[in-house]
Design a protein around this motif. Structure first.
Motif: not given
Ligand code: SF4
Length: 123
Positions: A98-99, A102-103, A105-106
């Protein structure tokens, strides 16, 4: 050879290639890992572990990580490799996925914003 933190004594789900090939890939933070000898087997799942037992084991491993002086370095190592199994830096494998998502996507959003800025400045 460099000893990894929480080197599993008996491992069911951890492939042998989890050890970094070179010391500089692993980093010197290993020396301060509080889990260097995971004698309780907290950090890696035994085979066919029931869900309740897994959750309890992972919570116990995270408590160990919570008092580890190299948690940030360990977590980043596990994200960069990426380490597919076990608790590293206070995160389970699922939490690291998940992390990482997210990274990524960012990073995509930042690239898009940067491209938009360049277009605005050129126009
Ligand atoms: S953060 Fe957790 S997994 Fe990483 S070295 Fe410390 S105790 Fe081990």
């Amino acid at each position: 050879m460099l000893q990894l933190p929480h080197q599993p004594l008996q491992v069911a789900a951890v492939p042998p290639q989890r050890a970094p090939a070179r010391e500089d890939e692993a980093g010197p933070w290993h020396a301060e890992a509080v889990c260097r000898r995971d004698e309780a087997g907290l950090f890696f799942a035994p085979s066919k572990e029931p869900t309740a037992a897994r959750l309890a084991r992972e919570a116990a491993a995270k408590r160990v990580c919570g008092r580890c002086p190299v948690m940030v370095e360990c977590r980043e190592h596990a994200l960069l490799q990426p380490e597919p199994y076990g608790v590293w830096g206070g995160l389970t494998a699922a939490e690291r996925r998940v992390a990482l998502a997210r990274r990524r996507r960012r990073e995509v959003e930042l690239r898009k914003a940067s491209a938009t800025d360049r277009i605005a400045q050129a126009g």
